[in-house]
Structures are given as C-alpha cells and as structure tokens.
Enzyme design. Structure first.
Site, PDB file in Angstrom:
ATOM      1  N   GLU A  59       0.813  -1.219   0.000  1.00 50.68           N
ATOM      2  CA  GLU A  59       0.000   0.000   0.000  1.00 50.68           C
ATOM      3  C   GLU A  59       0.852   1.278   0.000  1.00 50.68           C
ATOM      4  O   GLU A  59       0.309   2.387  -0.102  1.00 50.68           O
ATOM      5  CB  GLU A  59      -0.922   0.023   1.231  1.00 50.68           C
ATOM      6  CG  GLU A  59      -2.108  -0.913   1.159  1.00 50.68           C
ATOM      7  CD  GLU A  59      -1.745  -2.377   1.386  1.00 50.68           C
ATOM      8  OE1 GLU A  59      -0.786  -2.637   2.124  1.00 50.68           O
ATOM      9  OE2 GLU A  59      -2.409  -3.249   0.791  1.00 50.68           O
ATOM     10  N   HIS A  89       4.420 -14.624  -1.393  1.00 46.77           N
ATOM     11  CA  HIS A  89       4.302 -13.638  -2.459  1.00 46.77           C
ATOM     12  C   HIS A  89       5.287 -12.480  -2.278  1.00 46.77           C
ATOM     13  O   HIS A  89       5.056 -11.363  -2.720  1.00 46.77           O
ATOM     14  CB  HIS A  89       2.856 -13.147  -2.629  1.00 46.77           C
ATOM     15  CG  HIS A  89       2.231 -12.541  -1.412  1.00 46.77           C
ATOM     16  ND1 HIS A  89       1.584 -13.275  -0.451  1.00 46.77           N
ATOM     17  CD2 HIS A  89       2.127 -11.259  -1.020  1.00 46.77           C
ATOM     18  CE1 HIS A  89       1.121 -12.467   0.485  1.00 46.77           C
ATOM     19  NE2 HIS A  89       1.439 -11.242   0.175  1.00 46.77           N
TER      20      HIS A  89
HETATM   21  N1  INI Z   1       3.795  -6.485   3.721  1.00 44.00           N
HETATM   22  C1  INI Z   1       5.024  -6.059   4.131  1.00 44.00           C
HETATM   23  O1  INI Z   1       5.250  -4.853   4.234  1.00 44.00           O
HETATM   24  N2  INI Z   1       5.996  -6.962   4.425  1.00 44.00           N
HETATM   25  C2  INI Z   1       5.802  -8.298   4.310  1.00 44.00           C
HETATM   26  O2  INI Z   1       6.756  -9.073   4.591  1.00 44.00           O
HETATM   27  C3  INI Z   1       4.521  -8.760   3.908  1.00 44.00           C
HETATM   28  N3  INI Z   1       4.231 -10.178   3.832  1.00 44.00           N
HETATM   29  O3  INI Z   1       4.973 -10.943   4.432  1.00 44.00           O
HETATM   30  O4  INI Z   1       3.280 -10.579   3.216  1.00 44.00           O
HETATM   31  C4  INI Z   1       3.528  -7.812   3.609  1.00 44.00           C
HETATM   32  N4  INI Z   1       2.316  -8.203   3.206  1.00 44.00           N
HETATM   33  C5  INI Z   1       1.163  -7.344   3.264  1.00 44.00           C
HETATM   34  C6  INI Z   1       0.990  -6.523   2.016  1.00 44.00           C
HETATM   35  O5  INI Z   1       1.950  -5.494   1.974  1.00 44.00           O
HETATM   36  C7  INI Z   1      -0.396  -5.889   1.978  1.00 44.00           C
HETATM   37  O6  INI Z   1      -0.566  -5.068   3.100  1.00 44.00           O
HETATM   38  C8  INI Z   1      -1.531  -6.937   1.954  1.00 44.00           C
HETATM   39  O7  INI Z   1      -1.324  -7.865   0.923  1.00 44.00           O
HETATM   40  C9  INI Z   1      -2.897  -6.240   1.728  1.00 44.00           C
HETATM   41  O8  INI Z   1      -2.925  -5.602   0.452  1.00 44.00           O
END
Ligand code: INI
Length: 157
Positions: A59, A89
C-alpha cells in the site's frame, strides 16, 4: 566550466511526508524512529513532517503518490519491511513496492525515497533497522533531504 548542482543536507525549511508500513512493525517502527531522528538532527522542524501509516508495503506507493500530488511536501520517504521467510508472495510485494514508488516519483516529480527493506530473514531486517547494518530509515531520510535540496536548486536554475 560546468555548472554543478548538488543537494546539501540541510533540512530546515523543507516539508517531508513519511509513508510507513505496519507489517513487520517491530522493524518498521525502528526505521521510522531513525528517519525522524535524522530529519530533526539535520534541522527539520518535526511540525513540518507528516507520517502516514499504511497496512503493508504493497500500500506504500499509492499513499506516497497521493502525498506527493498534494504539493505540500518536498520529498516523500517510504519505509517498510518485506521479509521473504514470511511470505510466498515476497516477489510480488517487492516488485509492486519498488516499481510503484519509482512511478510515483517520476509521475509527480517529487523525490519519493525508497527505504523499504527487502530481506530473506527477520535477522537481516533487524540488522538494517538500527543494528550493525545501520538503519535504512536514516539513510532514506538523508537521501530525502539531499533530493529536496537538489530539486529546489534545479527549480531556481
Ligand atoms: N507487507 C510487508 O510490508 N511486508 C511483508 O513481509 C509482507 N508479507 O509478508 O506478506 C507484507 N504483506 C502485506 C501486504 O503489503 C499488503 O498489506 C496486503 O497484501 C494487503 O494488500
């Protein structure tokens, strides 16, 4: 004789936005502390700093672009932590965060600085968030100060 334009590291008079991800908050809060401390040490008035909190690194670009578009900030600092061990992912989140922040910067011509850690392990992230690998938040804040200064010089040139 060439004309050299080079930003300085004086932050006073500049306004900054920081966009920080809440995911891996134990890491990102250290990046935020480092960035705020660096801005203040270089002369920024923390009243001129706005911090936008987002769920995760995915985001960050849209919030960074929105901040940049307001015209209220001389640079936007993006802080997050994407850790491979915790997500299948990883590559998608990293690629969205990297290309999205770059696009936000180019589209708005406001420096959007990349302080998002992309590491294989939690330990590597901890190292780069105020431990022996330094603090990426501090580096990002210093880059933002330099770019804010440089952009002002280019504007005046
Ligand atoms: N977001 C991160 O900032 N770091 C991560 O390691 C991570 N993992 O592990 O998935 C992560 N996922 C959340 C992603 O950024 C979104 O907030 C989510 O997919 C909702 O859109």
């Amino acid at each position: 004789m060439p004309t050299h334009l080079e930003g300085n590291l004086t932050a006073d008079g500049h306004r900054f936005a920081i966009v920080v991800g809440r995911f891996n908050e134990h890491i990102t809060e250290n990046l935020l502390d480092g960035a705020l401390d660096t801005l203040e040490r270089h002369g920024a008035d923390l009243d001129d700093v706005t911090v936008a909190h987002v769920p995760g690194s995915w985001e960050i670009p849209v919030a960074a672009q929105k901040c940049a578009r307001t015209g209220d900030f001389d640079a936007v600092i993006c802080l997050g932590a994407v850790i491979r061990g915790e997500t299948p992912h990883f590559d998608y989140v990293c690629s969205g965060a990297t290309s999205g922040t770059m696009q936000a910067s180019l589209d708005t011509e406001v420096p959007v600085v990349f302080g998002i850690l992309t590491t294989d392990t939690v330990d590597q992230a901890v190292e780069r968030a105020g431990s022996k690998g330094g603090n990426k938040g501090r580096e990002a804040a210093a880059a933002a100060i330099e770019m804010a200064s440089l952009m002002a010089q280019i504007d005046r040139f």
